[in-house]
Structure formats: structure tokens, C-alpha cells
Motif scaffolding. Structure first.
Motif, PDB file in Angstrom:
ATOM      1  N   PRO A 192       8.808  -3.561   9.100  1.00  0.00           N
ATOM      2  CA  PRO A 192       8.737  -3.358  10.547  1.00  0.00           C
ATOM      3  C   PRO A 192      10.035  -3.852  11.204  1.00  0.00           C
ATOM      4  O   PRO A 192      10.686  -4.781  10.712  1.00  0.00           O
ATOM      5  CB  PRO A 192       7.548  -4.227  10.966  1.00  0.00           C
ATOM      6  CG  PRO A 192       6.750  -4.435   9.710  1.00  0.00           C
ATOM      7  CD  PRO A 192       7.726  -4.433   8.586  1.00  0.00           C
ATOM      8  N   VAL A 193      10.392  -3.218  12.307  1.00  0.00           N
ATOM      9  CA  VAL A 193      11.628  -3.577  12.999  1.00  0.00           C
ATOM     10  C   VAL A 193      11.682  -5.064  13.308  1.00  0.00           C
ATOM     11  O   VAL A 193      12.711  -5.730  13.107  1.00  0.00           O
ATOM     12  CB  VAL A 193      11.766  -2.742  14.289  1.00  0.00           C
ATOM     13  CG1 VAL A 193      12.850  -3.320  15.190  1.00  0.00           C
ATOM     14  CG2 VAL A 193      12.083  -1.290  13.954  1.00  0.00           C
ATOM     15  N   VAL A 215      18.228  -3.650  17.293  1.00  0.00           N
ATOM     16  CA  VAL A 215      17.846  -2.589  16.370  1.00  0.00           C
ATOM     17  C   VAL A 215      17.496  -1.327  17.145  1.00  0.00           C
ATOM     18  O   VAL A 215      16.729  -1.379  18.111  1.00  0.00           O
ATOM     19  CB  VAL A 215      16.658  -3.019  15.485  1.00  0.00           C
ATOM     20  CG1 VAL A 215      16.085  -1.831  14.722  1.00  0.00           C
ATOM     21  CG2 VAL A 215      17.091  -4.107  14.509  1.00  0.00           C
ATOM     22  N   ARG A 216      18.083  -0.221  16.729  1.00  0.00           N
ATOM     23  CA  ARG A 216      17.748   1.104  17.269  1.00  0.00           C
ATOM     24  C   ARG A 216      17.428   1.994  16.075  1.00  0.00           C
ATOM     25  O   ARG A 216      18.317   2.630  15.506  1.00  0.00           O
ATOM     26  CB  ARG A 216      18.903   1.669  18.093  1.00  0.00           C
ATOM     27  CG  ARG A 216      19.293   0.815  19.288  1.00  0.00           C
ATOM     28  CD  ARG A 216      20.462   1.433  20.058  1.00  0.00           C
ATOM     29  NE  ARG A 216      20.874   0.614  21.176  1.00  0.00           N
ATOM     30  CZ  ARG A 216      21.767  -0.369  21.100  1.00  0.00           C
ATOM     31  NH1 ARG A 216      22.340  -0.646  19.934  1.00  0.00           N
ATOM     32  NH2 ARG A 216      22.106  -1.064  22.172  1.00  0.00           N
ATOM     33  N   ARG A 217      16.179   2.004  15.694  1.00  0.00           N
ATOM     34  CA  ARG A 217      15.778   2.696  14.465  1.00  0.00           C
ATOM     35  C   ARG A 217      16.089   4.188  14.536  1.00  0.00           C
ATOM     36  O   ARG A 217      15.737   4.861  15.506  1.00  0.00           O
ATOM     37  CB  ARG A 217      14.288   2.463  14.206  1.00  0.00           C
ATOM     38  CG  ARG A 217      13.794   3.105  12.915  1.00  0.00           C
ATOM     39  CD  ARG A 217      12.354   2.721  12.633  1.00  0.00           C
ATOM     40  NE  ARG A 217      11.708   3.727  11.822  1.00  0.00           N
ATOM     41  CZ  ARG A 217      11.097   3.510  10.671  1.00  0.00           C
ATOM     42  NH1 ARG A 217      11.041   2.283  10.187  1.00  0.00           N
ATOM     43  NH2 ARG A 217      10.531   4.483  10.004  1.00  0.00           N
ATOM     44  N   GLN A 218      16.713   4.687  13.488  1.00  0.00           N
ATOM     45  CA  GLN A 218      17.109   6.094  13.391  1.00  0.00           C
ATOM     46  C   GLN A 218      16.074   6.823  12.530  1.00  0.00           C
ATOM     47  O   GLN A 218      16.233   6.964  11.308  1.00  0.00           O
ATOM     48  CB  GLN A 218      18.504   6.194  12.777  1.00  0.00           C
ATOM     49  CG  GLN A 218      19.557   5.333  13.452  1.00  0.00           C
ATOM     50  CD  GLN A 218      19.814   5.750  14.886  1.00  0.00           C
ATOM     51  OE1 GLN A 218      20.151   6.904  15.160  1.00  0.00           O
ATOM     52  NE2 GLN A 218      19.639   4.823  15.816  1.00  0.00           N
ATOM     53  N   ASN A 219      15.006   7.279  13.178  1.00  0.00           N
ATOM     54  CA  ASN A 219      13.869   7.811  12.430  1.00  0.00           C
ATOM     55  C   ASN A 219      14.205   9.027  11.575  1.00  0.00           C
ATOM     56  O   ASN A 219      13.509   9.307  10.585  1.00  0.00           O
ATOM     57  CB  ASN A 219      12.730   8.158  13.398  1.00  0.00           C
ATOM     58  CG  ASN A 219      12.088   6.924  13.997  1.00  0.00           C
ATOM     59  OD1 ASN A 219      11.973   5.900  13.332  1.00  0.00           O
ATOM     60  ND2 ASN A 219      11.689   7.002  15.256  1.00  0.00           N
ATOM     61  N   GLN A 220      15.273   9.733  11.904  1.00  0.00           N
ATOM     62  CA  GLN A 220      15.636  10.924  11.136  1.00  0.00           C
ATOM     63  C   GLN A 220      16.156  10.565   9.749  1.00  0.00           C
ATOM     64  O   GLN A 220      16.305  11.448   8.894  1.00  0.00           O
ATOM     65  CB  GLN A 220      16.681  11.741  11.891  1.00  0.00           C
ATOM     66  CG  GLN A 220      18.107  11.199  11.844  1.00  0.00           C
ATOM     67  CD  GLN A 220      18.374  10.077  12.831  1.00  0.00           C
ATOM     68  OE1 GLN A 220      17.476   9.614  13.533  1.00  0.00           O
ATOM     69  NE2 GLN A 220      19.616   9.635  12.898  1.00  0.00           N
TER      70      GLN A 220
END
Length: 285
Positions: A73-74, A149-154
């Protein structure tokens, strides 16, 4: 290697020249297969590059999952890295004790979390030691550092997305496991898994992307390896392996040749091979 790039890979010469930079952080991300009989943390304590922190791939993961070392998890990622003194504004260099094996997984994980300033040390600890460079057995001095954190879901895919890609053929699914495991001729190291591969995937064994000394092949040679494997680099790529570790070596190689539309199937064969409702192919196709 072709050139040093602080967002993909740097040489031992580069690290030696920058090792005292105040905003450099070094991570030892050594991880061994469960049946190797080696203790990565113990080996880190005995010998590591000066200032390196130990990144525990199994601990900094999603413990809610039954699958091994899934993306954490972030909040957990942020808290663990903050406690290690790694955060915004830092240039990170990650290595492992096998040359290039598990370090790419941590490189990919940082990129997934929106932290692009991370590079893998080409050749890892073995090359560093072989060149007679300094090592130590002392714990580093650590001060907390905030991380955004900026999660890059791609950049990550799940079993449903991979199943759709397999059926539609609109992605190249690249499997980093050995040819014997890919074709189903060899047993899987984890018990209870079917043998074979995701239908429509291509075998790009991670070792074929590396030189004998554990360094990564040049971008020109990497491109030739992908061509030889029949990979259409015009399609977006999804990488997979046994449990999402060596797959990241393919992601790193793709990035090194300038291909950015790639993602990683986190569950990999540990999930697909145990999932009863998804198809399995054997042989070379």
C-alpha cells in the motif's frame, strides 16, 4: 553499458564519483529465491556499499495478499522509506548481490510510486567488489525524509487485465522465466502451480538481457534480443515472471531502449499458475 542515466542505470564509476553527494541514497535490494538457502539481510550486515540501506522486498510488500512480495500500500511504502531516510529530492541508486536480479524490482516499484530519480547499479555489488571498491559493515546514519507518492497505475497489471491482453492480442506479454519453465518442460519452484505460460506471451529470459558479468547489454544488443524473440515493440508491453521480480529486468531493458509504454504483472506465475479459470499454454507458442 552505453551511458549513465540516473533514471535507469548507472555504472560503478558513476556511483564512486557521486557516493558522497548529500542527496544520494543507496539501497541494497538483494533478494534470493526461497530455496537458495541465503540470508539477504545477514549478507547486507556483513558487507555493503558505504551508506547503503537495506530494502527488504518481502517486508515492504502487501501482507494482506497470499502472493509473495506484492506491491505495498502507498502508506506502507511511504512510511518504510521515510524511516530509511529516503524521500523527496533524493537520487537513489539500487543494487543487489547477484549483479542484476532483484534491484530492478525496486527500481520499478519506485517508478510505480511516482519516484523517477532512481537508477540500478550496473553489475551490482559483485562488480563493485571485483573492482576493489570500498565496502563496510556499519549501519548508515538515518534521518527521516518526507516522500511524496503519486502512484502510476498504468505501470502495473492484474490477472484480469493480463487475461484480456492475452485474449485480444493488443499487448506483448513478455515472460522473463527460463525457457524450460516457459514451455512447461521444467517444474515450477513453487509447489502447486501449473506448468506453462500465458497464452500468446513471448519468452524473453532475463539472463539473455545480461552480459556474463551481470551487467546489462547495450541498448543496441537489447533491441536485437527483443527482435530475435519476435517482440513487436510497437505494442505496449506487459512483463511477467515467477513472482514479479525478474520481470522488472525486462521493464528496465525496455526503458533503456527508449520504450516507455510497459507495465508489470505483479501476480505473475505465482498467481496465474494457481488460478483455475485462466488458460495455460505449453511448448514454444
Amino acid at each position: 553499458m552505453a551511458h549513465d542515466d540516473p533514471r535507469t542505470m548507472v555504472s560503478t564509476d558513476w556511483l564512486a564519483a557521486h557516493i558522497k553527494d548529500p542527496d544520494l541514497r543507496i539501497l541494497d535490494a538483494t533478494w534470493f529465491m526461497p530455496d537458495d538457502g541465503r540470508d539477504a539481510r545477514a549478507e547486507y550486515r556483513a558487507c555493503h556499499i558505504p551508506g547503503a540501506r537495506f530494502f527488504d522486498i518481502d517486508e515492504i510488500s502487501d501482507h494482506r495478499s497470499d502472493l509473495p512480495h506484492m506491491v505495498p500500500p502507498v502508506e506502507k511504502f511511504m512510511s518504510r522509506l521515510r524511516a530509511m531516510g529516503v524521500g523527496d529530492g533524493h537520487q537513489v541508486v539500487v543494487y543487489d548481490a547477484l549483479g542484476l536480479f532483484s534491484a530492478a524490482r525496486v527500481w520499478w516499484l519506485f517508478r510505480l510510486m511516482g519516484q523517477p530519480d532512481i537508477a540500478v547499479l550496473d553489475g551490482g555489488l559483485p562488480k563493485w567488489v571485483a573492482e576493489g571498491r570500498e565496502v563496510e559493515d556499519l549501519p548508515p546514519m538515518v534521518r527521516d525524509r518526507h516522500m511524496t507518492v503519486r502512484r502510476q497505475n498504468q505501470m502495473v497489471r492484474d490477472v484480469t487485465q493480463v487475461a484480456a491482453a492475452s485474449k485480444l492480442g493488443d499487448h506483448e506479454i513478455l515472460d522473463a522465466r527460463s525457457p524450460g519453465r516457459f514451455t512447461g518442460r521444467e517444474d515450477e519452484p513453487r509447489p502447486g502451480l501449473r506448468k506453462g505460460h500465458v497464452p500468446g506471451s513471448r519468452n524473453v529470459h532475463y539472463r539473455d538481457l545480461l552480459n556474463a558479468d551481470g551487467t546489462m547489454k547495450s541498448p543496441e544488443d537489447l533491441r536485437a534480443m527483443f527482435d530475435a524473440a519476435g517482440v513487436d515493440l510497437g505494442k505496449p508491453a506487459i512483463t511477467t515472471c515467477g513472482s514479479g521480480v525478474t520481470a522488472a529486468i525486462i521493464n528496465l531493458a525496455l526503458e533503456r531502449i527508449g520504450k516507455t509504454d510497459h507495465s508489470l504483472y505483479d501476480g505473475s506465475w505465482a498467481e496465474w499458475g494457481a488460478f483455475p479459470t485462466v488458460p495455460v499454454a505449453t511448448g514454444d507458442t
